[in-house]
Design an enzyme around this catalytic site. Structure first.
Site, PDB file in Angstrom:
ATOM      1  N   GLU A 255      -6.149  11.544 -13.586  1.00  0.00           N
ATOM      2  CA  GLU A 255      -5.638  12.901 -13.815  1.00  0.00           C
ATOM      3  C   GLU A 255      -5.930  13.775 -12.597  1.00  0.00           C
ATOM      4  O   GLU A 255      -6.539  13.340 -11.637  1.00  0.00           O
ATOM      5  CB  GLU A 255      -6.314  13.510 -15.062  1.00  0.00           C
ATOM      6  CG  GLU A 255      -5.422  13.640 -16.284  1.00  0.00           C
ATOM      7  CD  GLU A 255      -4.489  14.840 -16.206  1.00  0.00           C
ATOM      8  OE1 GLU A 255      -4.419  15.468 -15.134  1.00  0.00           O
ATOM      9  OE2 GLU A 255      -3.822  15.157 -17.199  1.00  0.00           O
TER      10      GLU A 255
ATOM     11  N   ASP B 291       2.661  16.703 -19.725  1.00  0.00           N
ATOM     12  CA  ASP B 291       1.253  16.870 -19.336  1.00  0.00           C
ATOM     13  C   ASP B 291       1.213  17.850 -18.164  1.00  0.00           C
ATOM     14  O   ASP B 291       1.477  19.021 -18.329  1.00  0.00           O
ATOM     15  CB  ASP B 291       0.643  15.515 -18.987  1.00  0.00           C
ATOM     16  CG  ASP B 291      -0.874  15.490 -19.133  1.00  0.00           C
ATOM     17  OD1 ASP B 291      -1.515  16.534 -18.901  1.00  0.00           O
ATOM     18  OD2 ASP B 291      -1.424  14.425 -19.475  1.00  0.00           O
TER      19      ASP B 291
END
Length: 308
Positions: A42, A232
């Protein structure tokens, strides 16, 4: 499918789906796998001063650094506090969401850490997720509970706040809630002139668009729905197109919210950022891997860029 370095080629053909003539984006014929050794990657943030990409491997509780010159990936910090989102502020410092510590932190030039936010009215934040910095020095971040729902990406704990909010940290350090009607806010990005803020509501399966009214947000209409799993992280390019992480790759939206194109990848995409010396390299974190695609458009100017 995951491409493992050393076992299969590090390059695959770029699989593009053009849905609109506004997706007339030229680029390399292939995307590169820069790293494949994470558990859930991430928070990619490109640091020009280091010629490096910083990104998070959340379940492994570490920050990693891919060096653009050497092509090597090394551990930048471990433990990291289960850091999720990262960004670079106007002074070139790393700002991160330490969701395991329930804090937003800044890494100073000497490597020390400054806590920017940890509590609201005496109650601990949920687990800060993603963060952006405006050119006025304010820090904006989202705070869903992903880091406290289990011990996988943080520490299982009690949610002390009544909801999952979007926050603003004033340059003086004052923390305020700017949006309180989200299920679980996630990725966020400013428009080119910083008068609008795009925010993902992951379980709501859409991106919302707000007007920035000084220290507040107004509006909040749905900008675009997700048609492949869930959204996301998001970023903008220099033309105002919105690039979003989805379960099938990266989706690109025109400023009017029309889905105009896709870059398909073999793994679920978590986040993305633009970087490189010319700002035209798209870095994508996708499950265990980091991918890179050179293209002709550049990312939106970062907060440390010279404003004309």
């Amino acid at each position: 499918m995951t491409i493992t370095l050393g076992e299969t080629p590090t390059r695959i053909r770029a699989e593009l789906v053009a849905l609109d003539e506004r997706f007339a984006i030229a680029g390399d014929d292939y995307v590169e796998c820069l790293y494949d050794g994470g558990r859930w990657l991430e928070g990619p943030a490109y640091a020009p001063a280091w010629r490096s990409l910083i990104f998070s491997d959340i379940p492994n509780d570490r920050l990693l650094r891919w060096d653009e010159v050497s092509g090597q990936t090394t551990v930048f910090r471990q433990p990291s506090g289960f850091i999720n989102g990262n960004t670079i502020d106007g002074q070139g410092r790393l700002v991160s969401c330490a969701q395991g510590e329930r804090q937003v932190i800044r890494t100073e030039y000497d490597g020390s850490r400054t806590v920017l936010a940890s509590h609201l009215d005496g109650k601990r934040l949920n687990s800060p997720n993603d963060v952006v910095v405006r050119s006025d020095g304010s820090v904006w971040f989202t705070d869903p509970p992903y880091g406290i729902t289990s011990n996988y990406e943080g520490h299982a704990g009690e949610q002390e706040l009544d909801g999952c909010y979007v926050y603003r940290i004033d340059p003086s350090g004052r923390l305020t809630v700017v949006a309180d009607d989200f299920l679980r806010p996630n990725g966020l990005a400013f428009s080119l002139d910083e008068t609008e803020l795009y925010v993902v509501d992951t379980p709501g399966l859409h991106i919302r668009r707000f007007t920035v009214d000084g220290e507040k947000l107004t509006g909040g209409e749905v900008f675009a729905p997700c048609t492949a799993g869930r959204f996301d992280g998001i970023r903008l390019d220099e033309t105002g197109r919105v690039w979003a992480a989805t379960h099938e790759g990266v989706h690109c939206f025109a400023p009017d919210g029309t889905l105009i194109g896709k870059l398909l990848l073999p793994d679920i995409v978590s986040n993305l950022t633009f970087g490189g010396p010319r700002g035209n390299r798209l870095f994508v974190t996708a499950t265990t891997s980091v991918w890179s695609w050179h293209l002709t458009t550049r990312g939106a100017p970062p907060p440390y860029a010279t404003k004309e």
